[in-house]
Design a protein around this motif. Structure first.
Motif, PDB file in Angstrom:
ATOM      1  N   ALA A   1      23.742  93.746 107.830  1.00 31.01           N
ATOM      2  CA  ALA A   1      23.050  94.500 108.874  1.00 31.01           C
ATOM      3  C   ALA A   1      21.597  94.751 108.511  1.00 31.01           C
ATOM      4  O   ALA A   1      20.756  94.961 109.386  1.00 31.01           O
ATOM      5  N   VAL A   2      21.290  94.739 107.213  1.00 32.45           N
ATOM      6  CA  VAL A   2      19.907  94.857 106.750  1.00 32.45           C
ATOM      7  C   VAL A   2      19.295  93.472 106.570  1.00 32.45           C
ATOM      8  O   VAL A   2      18.139  93.225 106.915  1.00 32.45           O
ATOM      9  N   ALA A   3      20.088  92.550 106.028  1.00 34.62           N
ATOM     10  CA  ALA A   3      19.576  91.210 105.730  1.00 34.62           C
ATOM     11  C   ALA A   3      19.168  90.463 106.989  1.00 34.62           C
ATOM     12  O   ALA A   3      18.101  89.824 107.018  1.00 34.62           O
ATOM     13  N   PHE A   4      19.979  90.534 108.039  1.00 34.52           N
ATOM     14  CA  PHE A   4      19.705  89.731 109.243  1.00 34.52           C
ATOM     15  C   PHE A   4      18.374  90.077 109.894  1.00 34.52           C
ATOM     16  O   PHE A   4      17.565  89.176 110.160  1.00 34.52           O
ATOM     17  N   PRO A   5      18.072  91.359 110.180  1.00 35.87           N
ATOM     18  CA  PRO A   5      16.777  91.652 110.815  1.00 35.87           C
ATOM     19  C   PRO A   5      15.585  91.370 109.910  1.00 35.87           C
ATOM     20  O   PRO A   5      14.536  90.927 110.388  1.00 35.87           O
TER      21      PRO A   5
ATOM     22  N   VAL B   1      20.509  80.560 109.645  1.00 34.00           N
ATOM     23  CA  VAL B   1      20.456  80.725 108.186  1.00 34.00           C
ATOM     24  C   VAL B   1      20.777  82.164 107.802  1.00 34.00           C
ATOM     25  O   VAL B   1      21.547  82.419 106.867  1.00 34.00           O
ATOM     26  N   ALA B   2      20.181  83.121 108.539  1.00 33.22           N
ATOM     27  CA  ALA B   2      20.415  84.542 108.265  1.00 33.22           C
ATOM     28  C   ALA B   2      21.871  84.902 108.490  1.00 33.22           C
ATOM     29  O   ALA B   2      22.459  85.676 107.717  1.00 33.22           O
TER      30      ALA B   2
ATOM     31  N   PRO C   1      10.787  82.821  92.454  1.00 35.88           N
ATOM     32  CA  PRO C   1       9.392  82.935  92.901  1.00 35.88           C
ATOM     33  C   PRO C   1       9.208  82.791  94.412  1.00 35.88           C
ATOM     34  O   PRO C   1       8.334  83.436  94.998  1.00 35.88           O
ATOM     35  N   ASP C   2      10.055  81.981  95.062  1.00 31.92           N
ATOM     36  CA  ASP C   2       9.930  81.769  96.506  1.00 31.92           C
ATOM     37  C   ASP C   2      10.844  82.680  97.320  1.00 31.92           C
ATOM     38  O   ASP C   2      10.642  82.824  98.532  1.00 31.92           O
ATOM     39  N   ARG C   3      11.844  83.274  96.680  1.00 37.16           N
ATOM     40  CA  ARG C   3      12.855  84.014  97.449  1.00 37.16           C
ATOM     41  C   ARG C   3      13.087  85.437  96.940  1.00 37.16           C
ATOM     42  O   ARG C   3      14.050  86.082  97.319  1.00 37.16           O
TER      43      ARG C   3
ATOM     44  N   LEU D   1      13.234  88.731 111.554  1.00 38.86           N
ATOM     45  CA  LEU D   1      12.055  89.369 112.136  1.00 38.86           C
ATOM     46  C   LEU D   1      10.878  89.436 111.165  1.00 38.86           C
ATOM     47  O   LEU D   1       9.739  89.203 111.551  1.00 38.86           O
ATOM     48  N   ALA D   2      11.163  89.783 109.905  1.00 35.79           N
ATOM     49  CA  ALA D   2      10.074  89.957 108.937  1.00 35.79           C
ATOM     50  C   ALA D   2       9.707  88.661 108.213  1.00 35.79           C
ATOM     51  O   ALA D   2       8.535  88.385 107.984  1.00 35.79           O
ATOM     52  N   LEU D   3      10.719  87.867 107.858  1.00 34.07           N
ATOM     53  CA  LEU D   3      10.466  86.660 107.063  1.00 34.07           C
ATOM     54  C   LEU D   3      10.444  85.388 107.901  1.00 34.07           C
ATOM     55  O   LEU D   3      10.151  84.308 107.369  1.00 34.07           O
ATOM     56  N   GLY D   4      10.774  85.479 109.184  1.00 34.88           N
ATOM     57  CA  GLY D   4      10.710  84.322 110.071  1.00 34.88           C
ATOM     58  C   GLY D   4      11.736  83.241 109.782  1.00 34.88           C
ATOM     59  O   GLY D   4      11.507  82.063 110.056  1.00 34.88           O
TER      60      GLY D   4
END
Length: 289
Positions: A99-103, A115-116, A74-76, A107-110
């Motif tokens: 390469a997709v997860a990091f940005p 951690v990323a 629910p949170d992730r 950038l999107a999830l703050g």
């Protein structure tokens, strides 16, 4: 319409370059061969995909049921959706899912870059390792010189990056560094696609000392980038192979995937076992989903 068909055929339907041994086995497979032989030769790709997929699925579901991983969704759940696209990118290019997860995470999830980065290393140590198994199982051609010398440089770069470089940059500088890596990859692809009839090879021609030095240095640089953003050595390897040594993208891509699997696994281990802080707690939660 013809251009569109040509684009789809070139980038999505062309397939991989196989080792000569596997090519010969396919060409000489008799029609009356036993079922198991036909399965392992004619449908080798399907088997190579199913083995790691079933392994990781069984492992995850066993842990999920025992430890109630479903409560994390629910949170992730957004990261679960993100990694569907990340895995697709990793399967089509020399880039890893990180390469997709990091940005998206930063950038999107703050989410904090540390951690990323840890999540990217962990998820790629699984996903890229599975892809590497499939590559070796299918006997797809890889550039062994690049795999060896880039790996040597990348391990040193990863350790140096985690111990020195990572502490010298703040969160914003790490995000900017990742953008620079992506821009480099995009520029490399642009240069490649400008030359439609360029001559390519399946391996580095006339391999010698200076080629080994270049691969080692590029591996080191890629290892440093990976220590900051969770990916980078795959881009460095792919770029130098295709642009400098004119190795075919069909060989450079699987080579970069195997290289990233090695580097991500080393980074995961070093970060978890050899540093005082260890893996960020939130990264484990994101890995679960």
């Amino acid at each position: 319409m013809s251009k569109c068909k040509g684009f789809i055929k070139k980038y999505f339907l062309e397939g991989q370059k196989l080792e000569e041994k596997q090519k010969t086995a396919l060409e000489t497979l008799p029609e009356d061969a036993p079922f198991l032989t036909k399965l392992l030769v004619r449908h080798r790709r399907l088997v190579g995909i199913l083995i790691p997929m079933i392994f990781f699925e069984l492992l995850w579901w066993a842990q999920a049921v025992r430890h109630d991983y479903f409560s994390y969704f629910p949170d992730r759940y957004l990261l679960t959706i993100t990694m569907i696209f990340g895995a697709s990118v990793a399967g089509m290019t020399s880039e890893g899912g990180g390469a997709v997860a990091f940005p998206v995470m930063t950038l999107a999830l703050g989410i904090k870059p540390a951690v990323a980065r840890d999540f990217s290393l962990m998820i790629q140590s699984c996903g890229m390792a599975a892809a590497s198994f499939t590559i070796f199982w299918m006997q797809i051609k890889i550039e062994t010189h690049s795999l060896l010398f880039c790996s040597l440089g990348a391990v040193g770069g990863m350790v140096f990056g985690l111990e020195v470089v990572d502490k010298a940059f703040d969160a914003h500088e790490k995000k900017l560094g990742f953008v620079c890596i992506w821009f480099t990859f995009a520029f490399a692809l642009y240069l490649l696609n400008r030359e439609h009839e360029r001559r390519t090879f399946d391996e580095i021609q006339k391999f010698g000392v200076w080629q080994a030095v270049i691969l080692t240095v590029m591996g080191f640089i890629g290892g440093v980038f990976t220590s900051l953003a969770g990916s980078g050595v795959d881009i460095c390897s792919f770029s130098v192979l295709t642009l400098l040594f004119r190795v075919s993208e069909k060989v450079a891509t699987p080579t970069s995937i195997v290289l990233m699997a090695i580097n991500a696994s080393v980074g995961f281990y070093y970060r978890a076992m050899m540093t005082d802080i260890g893996i960020e707690d939130d990264a484990w939660g994101y890995l679960i989903v």
